[in-house]
Design an enzyme around this catalytic site. Structure first.
Site, PDB file in Angstrom:
ATOM      1  N   ARG A  12     -78.236 -49.038   0.001  1.00 16.33           N
ATOM      2  CA  ARG A  12     -77.484 -48.954  -1.273  1.00 16.33           C
ATOM      3  C   ARG A  12     -77.155 -47.490  -1.552  1.00 16.33           C
ATOM      4  NH1 ARG A  12     -79.406 -49.806  -6.240  1.00 16.33           N
ATOM      5  NH2 ARG A  12     -81.633 -49.908  -5.772  1.00 16.33           N
ATOM      6  N   ILE A  14     -76.229 -43.731  -2.057  1.00 15.12           N
ATOM      7  CA  ILE A  14     -76.018 -42.625  -1.118  1.00 15.12           C
ATOM      8  C   ILE A  14     -76.511 -43.025   0.279  1.00 15.12           C
ATOM      9  CG2 ILE A  14     -76.750 -40.269  -0.565  1.00 15.12           C
ATOM     10  CD1 ILE A  14     -76.893 -39.716  -3.598  1.00 15.12           C
ATOM     11  N   ALA A  83     -84.669 -42.399   0.169  1.00 12.61           N
ATOM     12  CA  ALA A  83     -85.096 -43.324  -0.899  1.00 12.61           C
ATOM     13  C   ALA A  83     -85.653 -42.540  -2.085  1.00 12.61           C
ATOM     14  CB  ALA A  83     -86.161 -44.283  -0.366  1.00 12.61           C
ATOM     15  N   ILE A  85     -86.398 -42.846  -6.717  1.00 13.69           N
ATOM     16  CA  ILE A  85     -86.283 -43.545  -8.006  1.00 13.69           C
ATOM     17  C   ILE A  85     -86.336 -42.518  -9.136  1.00 13.69           C
ATOM     18  CG2 ILE A  85     -87.325 -45.708  -7.230  1.00 13.69           C
ATOM     19  CD1 ILE A  85     -89.961 -44.756  -8.612  1.00 13.69           C
ATOM     20  N   TYR A 147     -89.442 -36.177 -11.763  1.00 14.98           N
ATOM     21  CA  TYR A 147     -88.405 -36.171 -10.715  1.00 14.98           C
ATOM     22  C   TYR A 147     -88.109 -34.736 -10.251  1.00 14.98           C
ATOM     23  CZ  TYR A 147     -83.769 -37.467  -8.725  1.00 14.98           C
ATOM     24  OH  TYR A 147     -82.661 -37.681  -7.913  1.00 14.98           O
ATOM     25  N   GLY A 178     -75.545 -33.011  -6.471  1.00 20.91           N
ATOM     26  CA  GLY A 178     -75.400 -33.076  -7.923  1.00 20.91           C
ATOM     27  C   GLY A 178     -75.301 -34.544  -8.322  1.00 20.91           C
TER      28      GLY A 178
HETATM   29  N1  CAA Z   1     -77.999 -33.160 -19.895  1.00 20.02           N
HETATM   30  C1  CAA Z   1     -77.697 -32.709 -21.136  1.00 20.02           C
HETATM   31  N2  CAA Z   1     -78.282 -33.154 -22.264  1.00 20.02           N
HETATM   32  C2  CAA Z   1     -79.211 -34.113 -22.137  1.00 20.02           C
HETATM   33  C3  CAA Z   1     -79.596 -34.635 -20.886  1.00 20.02           C
HETATM   34  C4  CAA Z   1     -78.925 -34.131 -19.722  1.00 20.02           C
HETATM   35  N3  CAA Z   1     -79.202 -34.565 -18.490  1.00 20.02           N
HETATM   36  N4  CAA Z   1     -80.549 -35.560 -21.076  1.00 20.02           N
HETATM   37  C5  CAA Z   1     -80.773 -35.619 -22.398  1.00 20.02           C
HETATM   38  N5  CAA Z   1     -79.956 -34.763 -23.047  1.00 20.02           N
HETATM   39  C6  CAA Z   1     -79.862 -34.541 -24.481  1.00 20.02           C
HETATM   40  C7  CAA Z   1     -79.238 -35.723 -25.219  1.00 20.02           C
HETATM   41  O1  CAA Z   1     -77.817 -35.645 -25.168  1.00 20.02           O
HETATM   42  C8  CAA Z   1     -79.773 -35.525 -26.629  1.00 20.02           C
HETATM   43  O2  CAA Z   1     -79.018 -34.509 -27.271  1.00 20.02           O
HETATM   44  P1  CAA Z   1     -78.744 -34.575 -28.856  1.00 20.02           P
HETATM   45  O3  CAA Z   1     -80.104 -34.537 -29.491  1.00 20.02           O
HETATM   46  O4  CAA Z   1     -77.896 -33.379 -29.091  1.00 20.02           O
HETATM   47  O5  CAA Z   1     -78.036 -35.889 -29.067  1.00 20.02           O
HETATM   48  C9  CAA Z   1     -81.188 -34.971 -26.371  1.00 20.02           C
HETATM   49  O6  CAA Z   1     -81.190 -34.493 -25.019  1.00 20.02           O
HETATM   50  C10 CAA Z   1     -82.286 -36.019 -26.479  1.00 20.02           C
HETATM   51  O7  CAA Z   1     -81.871 -37.146 -25.700  1.00 20.02           O
HETATM   52  P2  CAA Z   1     -82.052 -38.634 -26.240  1.00 20.02           P
HETATM   53  O8  CAA Z   1     -81.600 -38.762 -27.658  1.00 20.02           O
HETATM   54  O9  CAA Z   1     -81.397 -39.538 -25.231  1.00 20.02           O
HETATM   55  O10 CAA Z   1     -83.645 -38.768 -26.202  1.00 20.02           O
HETATM   56  P3  CAA Z   1     -84.531 -39.955 -25.679  1.00 20.02           P
HETATM   57  O11 CAA Z   1     -85.961 -39.528 -25.837  1.00 20.02           O
HETATM   58  O12 CAA Z   1     -84.081 -41.245 -26.249  1.00 20.02           O
HETATM   59  O13 CAA Z   1     -84.188 -40.035 -24.103  1.00 20.02           O
HETATM   60  C11 CAA Z   1     -83.933 -39.192 -21.903  1.00 20.02           C
HETATM   61  C12 CAA Z   1     -84.414 -38.907 -23.313  1.00 20.02           C
HETATM   62  C13 CAA Z   1     -84.728 -40.350 -21.290  1.00 20.02           C
HETATM   63  C14 CAA Z   1     -84.181 -37.928 -21.084  1.00 20.02           C
HETATM   64  C15 CAA Z   1     -82.453 -39.606 -21.892  1.00 20.02           C
HETATM   65  O14 CAA Z   1     -81.699 -38.674 -22.660  1.00 20.02           O
HETATM   66  C16 CAA Z   1     -81.876 -39.591 -20.503  1.00 20.02           C
HETATM   67  O15 CAA Z   1     -82.016 -40.574 -19.765  1.00 20.02           O
HETATM   68  N6  CAA Z   1     -81.222 -38.467 -20.121  1.00 20.02           N
HETATM   69  C17 CAA Z   1     -80.682 -38.316 -18.810  1.00 20.02           C
HETATM   70  C18 CAA Z   1     -81.593 -37.439 -17.973  1.00 20.02           C
HETATM   71  C19 CAA Z   1     -80.928 -37.215 -16.662  1.00 20.02           C
HETATM   72  O16 CAA Z   1     -80.079 -36.343 -16.517  1.00 20.02           O
HETATM   73  N7  CAA Z   1     -81.299 -38.013 -15.655  1.00 20.02           N
HETATM   74  C20 CAA Z   1     -80.650 -37.955 -14.387  1.00 20.02           C
HETATM   75  C21 CAA Z   1     -80.653 -39.351 -13.793  1.00 20.02           C
HETATM   76  S1  CAA Z   1     -79.636 -39.423 -12.331  1.00 20.02           S
HETATM   77  C22 CAA Z   1     -80.547 -38.576 -11.218  1.00 20.02           C
HETATM   78  O17 CAA Z   1     -81.672 -38.224 -11.411  1.00 20.02           O
HETATM   79  C23 CAA Z   1     -79.873 -38.254  -9.926  1.00 20.02           C
HETATM   80  C24 CAA Z   1     -79.888 -36.800  -9.706  1.00 20.02           C
HETATM   81  O18 CAA Z   1     -80.703 -36.324  -8.950  1.00 20.02           O
HETATM   82  C25 CAA Z   1     -78.846 -35.982 -10.314  1.00 20.02           C
HETATM   83  P1  NAP Z   2     -79.976 -45.904  -5.651  1.00 17.46           P
HETATM   84  O1  NAP Z   2     -78.548 -46.301  -5.660  1.00 17.46           O
HETATM   85  O2  NAP Z   2     -80.863 -46.273  -6.776  1.00 17.46           O
HETATM   86  O3  NAP Z   2     -80.630 -46.432  -4.252  1.00 17.46           O
HETATM   87  C1  NAP Z   2     -81.955 -46.143  -3.995  1.00 17.46           C
HETATM   88  C2  NAP Z   2     -82.355 -46.659  -2.629  1.00 17.46           C
HETATM   89  O4  NAP Z   2     -83.741 -46.303  -2.412  1.00 17.46           O
HETATM   90  C3  NAP Z   2     -82.270 -48.169  -2.518  1.00 17.46           C
HETATM   91  O5  NAP Z   2     -81.900 -48.535  -1.209  1.00 17.46           O
HETATM   92  C4  NAP Z   2     -83.709 -48.596  -2.780  1.00 17.46           C
HETATM   93  O6  NAP Z   2     -84.073 -49.834  -2.185  1.00 17.46           O
HETATM   94  C5  NAP Z   2     -84.464 -47.473  -2.108  1.00 17.46           C
HETATM   95  N1  NAP Z   2     -85.841 -47.384  -2.579  1.00 17.46           N
HETATM   96  C6  NAP Z   2     -86.282 -47.125  -3.837  1.00 17.46           C
HETATM   97  N2  NAP Z   2     -87.621 -47.184  -3.902  1.00 17.46           N
HETATM   98  C7  NAP Z   2     -88.036 -47.494  -2.642  1.00 17.46           C
HETATM   99  C8  NAP Z   2     -89.310 -47.709  -2.061  1.00 17.46           C
HETATM  100  N3  NAP Z   2     -90.450 -47.607  -2.762  1.00 17.46           N
HETATM  101  N4  NAP Z   2     -89.364 -48.012  -0.735  1.00 17.46           N
HETATM  102  C9  NAP Z   2     -88.243 -48.102   0.001  1.00 17.46           C
HETATM  103  N5  NAP Z   2     -87.013 -47.910  -0.501  1.00 17.46           N
HETATM  104  C10 NAP Z   2     -86.910 -47.618  -1.804  1.00 17.46           C
HETATM  105  O7  NAP Z   2     -80.124 -44.317  -5.527  1.00 17.46           O
HETATM  106  P2  NAP Z   2     -79.045 -43.224  -5.042  1.00 17.46           P
HETATM  107  O8  NAP Z   2     -78.335 -42.741  -6.223  1.00 17.46           O
HETATM  108  O9  NAP Z   2     -78.305 -43.702  -3.879  1.00 17.46           O
HETATM  109  O10 NAP Z   2     -80.057 -42.047  -4.612  1.00 17.46           O
HETATM  110  C11 NAP Z   2     -80.475 -41.889  -3.283  1.00 17.46           C
HETATM  111  C12 NAP Z   2     -81.295 -40.608  -3.180  1.00 17.46           C
HETATM  112  O11 NAP Z   2     -80.498 -39.513  -3.588  1.00 17.46           O
HETATM  113  C13 NAP Z   2     -82.532 -40.609  -4.093  1.00 17.46           C
HETATM  114  O12 NAP Z   2     -83.578 -39.910  -3.460  1.00 17.46           O
HETATM  115  C14 NAP Z   2     -82.054 -39.821  -5.289  1.00 17.46           C
HETATM  116  O13 NAP Z   2     -83.134 -39.228  -5.956  1.00 17.46           O
HETATM  117  C15 NAP Z   2     -81.172 -38.813  -4.626  1.00 17.46           C
HETATM  118  N6  NAP Z   2     -80.160 -38.225  -5.479  1.00 17.46           N
HETATM  119  C16 NAP Z   2     -79.280 -39.036  -6.145  1.00 17.46           C
HETATM  120  C17 NAP Z   2     -78.307 -38.439  -6.930  1.00 17.46           C
HETATM  121  C18 NAP Z   2     -77.313 -39.248  -7.688  1.00 17.46           C
HETATM  122  O14 NAP Z   2     -76.640 -38.644  -8.544  1.00 17.46           O
HETATM  123  N7  NAP Z   2     -77.148 -40.528  -7.437  1.00 17.46           N
HETATM  124  C19 NAP Z   2     -78.253 -37.050  -7.056  1.00 17.46           C
HETATM  125  C20 NAP Z   2     -79.173 -36.282  -6.371  1.00 17.46           C
HETATM  126  C21 NAP Z   2     -80.118 -36.878  -5.570  1.00 17.46           C
HETATM  127  P3  NAP Z   2     -83.709 -51.227  -2.935  1.00 17.46           P
HETATM  128  O15 NAP Z   2     -82.244 -51.431  -2.682  1.00 17.46           O
HETATM  129  O16 NAP Z   2     -84.574 -52.223  -2.253  1.00 17.46           O
HETATM  130  O17 NAP Z   2     -84.019 -51.035  -4.385  1.00 17.46           O
END
Ligand code: CAA
Ligand code: NAP
Length: 241
Positions: A12, A14, A83, A85, A147, A178
Site C-alpha cells: 500500500r 509509498i 512499513a 504507522i 514518530y 515530506g
Molecule cells: N503543522 C502545523 N500545525 C499543526 C500541526 C502540523 N503538523 N499539527 C497540529 N497543528 C496545530 C493545529 O493546527 C492547531 O492550531 P490552532 O490551535 O492554531 O488551531 C494546534 O496545532 C493544536 O492542534 P489540534 O487542535 O488539532 O489539537 P489536538 O490535541 O486535537 O490534536 C494532533 C493534535 C493529534 C497533533 C493533531 O493536530 C494532528 O493530527 N496533527 C497532525 C500532526 C502531523 O503533522 N502528523 C503527520 C501525519 S502524516 C506523517 O506522519 C507522514 C510523514 O512522515 C510526513
Molecule cells: P500507509 O499507506 O499507511 O502504508 C503503510 C504500510 O505499512 C502498509 O502496507 C501496512 O500494512 C504496513 N505496515 C504497518 N504496520 C505494519 C506492521 N506492524 N508489520 C508489517 N507491515 C506493517 O503508509 P505510507 O504513507 O505509505 O508510509 C510508508 C512509510 O513512509 C512509513 O514508514 C511512513 O512513516 C513513511 N513516510 C510517509 C510519509 C507520508 O507522507 N505518507 C512521509 C514520510 C515518511 P497493511 O496494509 O497490512 O496495513
C-alpha cells in the site's frame, strides 16, 4: 540472476509504489504487509508481486519471514524498511502504548529486518539497506514525539551501519519524504493538512512514485559510492544543512 528485494509495507501507499518500481527495474520483489489482507490481495492480483504477511515489529516473525522469502526467491540483496504507522497526539496526551507501538513498528523493525540478512550480504559482498524516514524525523513535529523519535533513530542506525558495511559492498541510506499523498496523510485533520500544504514551497503533496524513484536509484550499482546519506524529498518544506 535478478537481485532480490524485500519491501516492508510494500502493498500500500509509498511501499506499493516502491515494490512496483523495483519490479519494473528488474528486481525480484517480496512485498510484506501487516494486516490488510484485502489490499494485499488486490496488489498481488494487479502486479504479480509475491506478498508475505508478518508483523515487522516482531523479531521472530521477521527472521521466519525472511527465511521463507529466501527459500522462495533466493538470497536477499536489498531491504527497503518502509512499513510504518502513526499514533499522533501531543506528548501530554500520549499514552505509553502509542509510544511503544510507534517505536516498535517504525524503529525496532529496522533492526529485526536487517539483522537476519546482514551476514549473507557481507559474505556475498553486496547489499542495500534503504530505510524510509521522514521530514518529521529531520525537523521534529508537534503531535509526533513518538514518530519523530523513531524516524530520527533511523538516521543514527543508518550512519553506523554504513560504516560497518562500507568495505563489504553494503550501503545503508535513508530517504526522508515530506508529506506524500497516501492514506497515512489522509488521516491528518483537514484544517491541519491545509496549513501543512501551505508550508510546502512546490505547493502540493508529494506522490508515492516520487519516493519510489529515489529507492530505485539508491538500490542500483550506480549508487555504490553513496552510503550513510539522507535523501530529502519534501518539496522544499525543510532544507537541512
Ligand atoms: N503543522 C502545523 N500545525 C499543526 C500541526 C502540523 N503538523 N499539527 C497540529 N497543528 C496545530 C493545529 O493546527 C492547531 O492550531 P490552532 O490551535 O492554531 O488551531 C494546534 O496545532 C493544536 O492542534 P489540534 O487542535 O488539532 O489539537 P489536538 O490535541 O486535537 O490534536 C494532533 C493534535 C493529534 C497533533 C493533531 O493536530 C494532528 O493530527 N496533527 C497532525 C500532526 C502531523 O503533522 N502528523 C503527520 C501525519 S502524516 C506523517 O506522519 C507522514 C510523514 O512522515 C510526513
Ligand atoms: P500507509 O499507506 O499507511 O502504508 C503503510 C504500510 O505499512 C502498509 O502496507 C501496512 O500494512 C504496513 N505496515 C504497518 N504496520 C505494519 C506492521 N506492524 N508489520 C508489517 N507491515 C506493517 O503508509 P505510507 O504513507 O505509505 O508510509 C510508508 C512509510 O513512509 C512509513 O514508514 C511512513 O512513516 C513513511 N513516510 C510517509 C510519509 C507520508 O507522507 N505518507 C512521509 C514520510 C515518511 P497493511 O496494509 O497490512 O496495513
Amino acid at each position: 540472476m535478478a537481485r532480490v528485494a524485500i519491501v516492508t509495507g510494500g502493498t500500500r501507499g509509498i511501499g506499493e509504489a516502491i515494490s512496483i518500481a523495483l519490479k519494473n527495474a528488474g528486481y525480484t520483489v517480496a512485498a510484506t504487509y501487516g494486516g490488510n489482507d484485502e489490499a494485499a490481495a488486490a496488489f498481488k492480483e494487479a502486479n504479480g508481486i509475491n506478498v508475505y504477511k508478518w508483523d515487522c515489529g516482531d523479531a521472530k516473525s521477521c527472521a521466519d519471514g525472511i527465511a521463507q522469502v529466501t527459500a522462495d526467491l533466493g538470497d536477499v540483496d536489498i531491504v527497503v524498511n518502509n512499513a510504518g504507522i502513526t499514533r499522533d497526539g501531543m506528548l501530554h496526551k500520549m499514552t505509553a502504548e502509542n509510544w511503544n507501538d510507534v517505536i516498535r513498528t517504525n524503529l525496532d523493525s529496522v533492526f529485526y529486518m536487517t539483522k537476519p540478512v546482514i551476514e549473507g550480504m557481507r559474505e556475498r559482498g553486496f547489499g542495500r539497506i534503504i530505510s524510509i524516514s521522514s521530514i518529521n524525523g529531520r525537523k521534529g513535529q508537534m503531535g509526533q514525539a513518538n514518530y519523530s523519535a523513531a524516524k530520527a533513530g533511523l538516521l543514527g542506525f543508518t550512519k553506523a551501519l554504513a560504516q560497518e558495511g562500507a568495505r563489504k559492498g553494503i550501503t545503508a541510506n535513508v530517504i526522508a519524504p515530506g508529506y506524500i499523498n497516501t492514506e497515512m496523510v489522509a488521516a491528518v485533520p483537514e484544517k491541519v493538512l491545509e496549513s501543512i500544504v501551505g508550508q510546502i514551497p512546490v505547493g502540493r503533496l508529494g506522490e508515492a512514485a516520487e519516493i519510489a524513484r529515489c529507492v530505485v536509484f539508491l538500490a542500483s550499482d550506480d549508487a555504490g559510492f553513496i552510503t550513510g546519506a539522507c535523501l530529502d524529498a519534501n518539496g522544499g518544506q525543510y532544507m537541512a544543512s
